[in-house]
Design a protein around this motif. Structure first.
Motif, PDB file in Angstrom:
ATOM      1  N   UNK A  33     -37.087  -0.375  74.598  1.00 50.33           N
ATOM      2  CA  UNK A  33     -36.957  -0.709  76.132  1.00 50.33           C
ATOM      3  C   UNK A  33     -36.013   0.279  76.702  1.00 50.33           C
ATOM      4  N   UNK A  34     -35.691   0.633  77.901  1.00 48.69           N
ATOM      5  CA  UNK A  34     -34.528   1.373  78.508  1.00 48.69           C
ATOM      6  C   UNK A  34     -33.755   0.272  78.989  1.00 48.69           C
ATOM      7  N   UNK A  35     -32.427   0.681  79.280  1.00 47.52           N
ATOM      8  CA  UNK A  35     -31.648  -0.033  80.072  1.00 47.52           C
ATOM      9  C   UNK A  35     -30.220  -0.069  79.770  1.00 47.52           C
ATOM     10  N   UNK A  36     -29.243  -0.952  80.506  1.00 40.78           N
ATOM     11  CA  UNK A  36     -28.022  -0.959  80.212  1.00 40.78           C
ATOM     12  C   UNK A  36     -27.351  -1.733  79.112  1.00 40.78           C
ATOM     13  N   UNK A  37     -26.131  -2.174  78.661  1.00 38.87           N
ATOM     14  CA  UNK A  37     -25.579  -2.997  77.718  1.00 38.87           C
ATOM     15  C   UNK A  37     -26.027  -4.400  77.831  1.00 38.87           C
ATOM     16  N   UNK A  38     -26.070  -4.608  79.223  1.00 38.05           N
ATOM     17  CA  UNK A  38     -26.118  -6.239  79.727  1.00 38.05           C
ATOM     18  C   UNK A  38     -27.783  -6.507  79.148  1.00 38.05           C
ATOM     19  N   UNK A  39     -28.510  -5.754  79.421  1.00 42.86           N
ATOM     20  CA  UNK A  39     -29.885  -5.798  79.472  1.00 42.86           C
ATOM     21  C   UNK A  39     -30.043  -5.994  77.666  1.00 42.86           C
ATOM     22  N   UNK A  40     -29.555  -4.951  77.101  1.00 46.12           N
ATOM     23  CA  UNK A  40     -29.746  -4.924  75.569  1.00 46.12           C
ATOM     24  C   UNK A  40     -29.083  -6.265  74.970  1.00 46.12           C
ATOM     25  N   UNK A 340     -31.976 -14.404  79.980  1.00 47.12           N
ATOM     26  CA  UNK A 340     -32.265 -13.042  80.785  1.00 47.12           C
ATOM     27  C   UNK A 340     -31.618 -13.086  82.083  1.00 47.12           C
ATOM     28  N   UNK A 341     -31.783 -14.379  82.841  1.00 50.78           N
ATOM     29  CA  UNK A 341     -31.343 -14.318  84.190  1.00 50.78           C
ATOM     30  C   UNK A 341     -31.700 -13.483  85.185  1.00 50.78           C
ATOM     31  N   UNK A 342     -32.849 -13.277  85.197  1.00 53.39           N
ATOM     32  CA  UNK A 342     -33.358 -12.010  86.206  1.00 53.39           C
ATOM     33  C   UNK A 342     -32.542 -10.784  86.014  1.00 53.39           C
ATOM     34  N   UNK A 343     -32.112 -10.293  84.847  1.00 54.50           N
ATOM     35  CA  UNK A 343     -31.411  -8.707  84.871  1.00 54.50           C
ATOM     36  C   UNK A 343     -32.683  -7.889  85.155  1.00 54.50           C
ATOM     37  N   UNK A 344     -33.750  -8.118  84.796  1.00 53.67           N
ATOM     38  CA  UNK A 344     -34.646  -7.091  85.271  1.00 53.67           C
ATOM     39  C   UNK A 344     -35.342  -7.133  86.703  1.00 53.67           C
ATOM     40  N   UNK A 345     -34.934  -8.279  87.216  1.00 52.29           N
ATOM     41  CA  UNK A 345     -35.410  -8.590  88.711  1.00 52.29           C
ATOM     42  C   UNK A 345     -35.962 -10.039  88.919  1.00 52.29           C
ATOM     43  N   UNK A 346     -36.090 -10.283  89.861  1.00 57.56           N
ATOM     44  CA  UNK A 346     -36.605 -11.628  90.284  1.00 57.56           C
ATOM     45  C   UNK A 346     -37.743 -11.874  89.553  1.00 57.56           C
ATOM     46  N   UNK A 347     -37.754 -12.987  88.600  1.00 58.21           N
ATOM     47  CA  UNK A 347     -38.946 -13.259  87.858  1.00 58.21           C
ATOM     48  C   UNK A 347     -40.183 -13.460  88.304  1.00 58.21           C
ATOM     49  N   UNK A 348     -41.241 -12.650  87.973  1.00 56.36           N
ATOM     50  CA  UNK A 348     -42.589 -12.830  88.622  1.00 56.36           C
ATOM     51  C   UNK A 348     -43.216 -14.090  88.420  1.00 56.36           C
ATOM     52  N   UNK A 349     -42.908 -15.024  87.449  1.00 54.54           N
ATOM     53  CA  UNK A 349     -43.481 -16.135  87.092  1.00 54.54           C
ATOM     54  C   UNK A 349     -42.693 -17.018  88.242  1.00 54.54           C
ATOM     55  N   UNK A 350     -43.490 -17.862  89.052  1.00 51.83           N
ATOM     56  CA  UNK A 350     -42.834 -18.674  90.059  1.00 51.83           C
ATOM     57  C   UNK A 350     -41.936 -19.911  89.441  1.00 51.83           C
ATOM     58  N   UNK A 351     -42.517 -20.527  88.452  1.00 49.33           N
ATOM     59  CA  UNK A 351     -41.857 -21.728  87.676  1.00 49.33           C
ATOM     60  C   UNK A 351     -40.770 -21.406  87.136  1.00 49.33           C
ATOM     61  N   UNK A 352     -40.407 -20.048  86.503  1.00 48.14           N
ATOM     62  CA  UNK A 352     -39.272 -19.535  85.756  1.00 48.14           C
ATOM     63  C   UNK A 352     -38.192 -19.135  87.046  1.00 48.14           C
ATOM     64  N   UNK A 353     -38.708 -18.477  88.107  1.00 47.60           N
ATOM     65  CA  UNK A 353     -38.004 -18.112  89.117  1.00 47.60           C
ATOM     66  C   UNK A 353     -37.054 -19.063  89.669  1.00 47.60           C
TER      67      UNK A 353
END
Length: 428
Positions: A33-40, A340-353
């Motif tokens: 994946x690509x991304x910042x240190x928080x994502x990693x 993960x806490x939505x670091x990649x965006x608002x979760x697509x899965x409604x139950x998880x969001x």
């Protein structure tokens, strides 16, 4: 009786040996994946948790900044050595699917290995190419101007959502004149910034199947003009500064990483899901604000985008189903998303969001409100994924931006070069 006991002991020994063989069997999945240190850090924690819960599974993780990521992935594809699991971007999903590099996840949905029951059809459609589900959206985000609210508040400057380019440039001038702090326009990011500008001119899709979807070079002048004006007036961060930085890196953004006013920016063009990482990386005395990218017509330009997808590649081989199981875990596990806490965006899965909503920090709640209250009612349908060849056109546009910044050509000349070379690239 003694013979029966010996036979039983032998059988037990054999079973124990077999169990030992199975226990020691190990499957290593490569995940890139690509991304910042928080994502990693967060993604690695989730994978560690998965490995603990699934004996015999280990992970080889590969991370890079955005530009390097796609270069490395292209090399891996050429060598038939793609990671089993990859983070995928909307810009590239059609190209990778058309080249047969991504597996169709539909059979795993039908078998129940991959649960997409709580993801909307519209979001699923974004990862579908020619009827095949090749990518699963892991979150929704939007283009976002992150800015040093501490500075703007001190100067009495109010940053309004949906500001125009002229309003934005006026603010850039004022901040530069009063503080010496510059503005960081998107650099090596023509793939995002150029189409955003074109959308304001009613050019929703920049490409046709074999060319550029514009009548003449004048369509590109506004894009290059912003860089020319900034360079001539002195308020833009120069190409020489960026040459020393990791492009599109949160940690090295001039918004938070600088040594003087001449290398500091009051803003950064990023995405809404990067607010959390930017806030964590910023100095303690800096408050980071969020607003929309400027545009001559903000509502036409702005859009909601699948922040990233996850895909399983054709090189997964015998590990294909196991890779899908990992994907299912990341998408649907509440426990995983509590990390993960939505670091990649608002979760697509409604139950998880819904489940993680109470756990979000202030930045996460700010992003959710930004998506729901600012962007959603003031945006237009996302442009189609770009065709093969587009990345080469964008690379050329980035080179032209450098030439404009160094004063080697003006906006009109750069626009003409992009029009001519861009059509040539797409017609090959």
């Amino acid at each position: 009786m003694k013979r029966k006991l010996i036979a039983a002991m032998a059988a037990t020994t054999a079973l124990t040996a077999m169990a030992g063989c199975y226990a020691s069997a190990e499957t290593t999945l490569t995940f890139a994946w690509w991304g910042n240190q928080t994502r990693t850090e967060r993604t690695q924690a989730v994978l560690d948790m998965y490995a603990e819960e699934n004996e015999g599974i280990t992970f080889d993780t590969q991370t890079a900044d955005y530009n390097d990521y796609w270069t490395k992935l292209a090399t891996s594809a050429a060598g038939n050595a793609l990671p089993e699991l990859i983070q995928m971007d909307y810009t590239y999903v059609d190209q990778y699917a058309d080249n047969g590099l991504l597996i169709d996840l539909t059979p795993y949905v039908e078998s129940g290995v991959l649960d997409v029951s709580n993801i909307s059809e519209d979001i699923l459609a974004a990862g579908t190419v020619d009827g095949q589900l090749v990518a699963i959206c892991n979150g929704v985000n939007a283009p976002s101007l992150l800015y040093n609210k501490t500075i703007t508040d001190e100067l009495g400057i109010e940053i309004n959502d949906n500001m125009t380019l002229d309003e934005f440039m006026d603010i850039a001038r004022q901040i530069y004149e009063e503080t010496g702090i510059k503005t960081d326009l998107p650099y090596e990011a023509a793939d995002n910034w150029l189409p955003y500008i074109l959308r304001s001119e009613d050019i929703v899709d920049m490409f046709t199947d074999d060319g550029l979807n514009v009548e003449d070079s004048s369509a590109f002048e506004r894009f290059f003009e912003i860089y020319q004006i900034g360079a001539e007036e002195g308020w833009i961060i120069g190409a020489d500064i960026h040459a020393e930085l990791t492009s599109n890196s949160v940690e090295e953004s001039p918004l938070i990483y600088y040594s003087s006013e001449s290398t500091q920016s009051w803003c950064a063009f990023f995405w809404s899901n990067q607010l959390s990482a930017m806030t964590e990386a910023a100095p303690e005395d800096m408050e980071i604000g969020i607003t929309t990218w400027p545009s001559d017509d903000p509502v036409k330009s702005d859009f909601l985008k699948p922040s990233q997808f996850f895909s399983v590649t054709r090189d997964a081989g015998e590990n294909e189903e196991e890779a899908v199981k990992v994907l299912n875990y990341i998408i649907n596990s509440v426990e995983a998303n509590e990390i993960l806490l939505g670091e990649r965006g608002v979760p697509a899965t409604s139950v998880v969001a819904e489940a993680i909503s109470p756990l979000l920090d202030e930045a996460g709640q700010t992003v959710t409100a930004f998506i729901n209250d600012v962007v959603t009612p003031n945006s237009s349908t996302i442009s189609a994924a770009v065709p093969e060849g587009a990345s080469e056109v964008f690379d050329y546009a980035n080179q032209l931006v450098d030439m404009v910044l160094y004063g080697q050509m003006d906006a009109a000349e750069a626009a003409e070069s992009l029009f001519t070379e861009g059509n040539s690239i797409m017609s090959r």
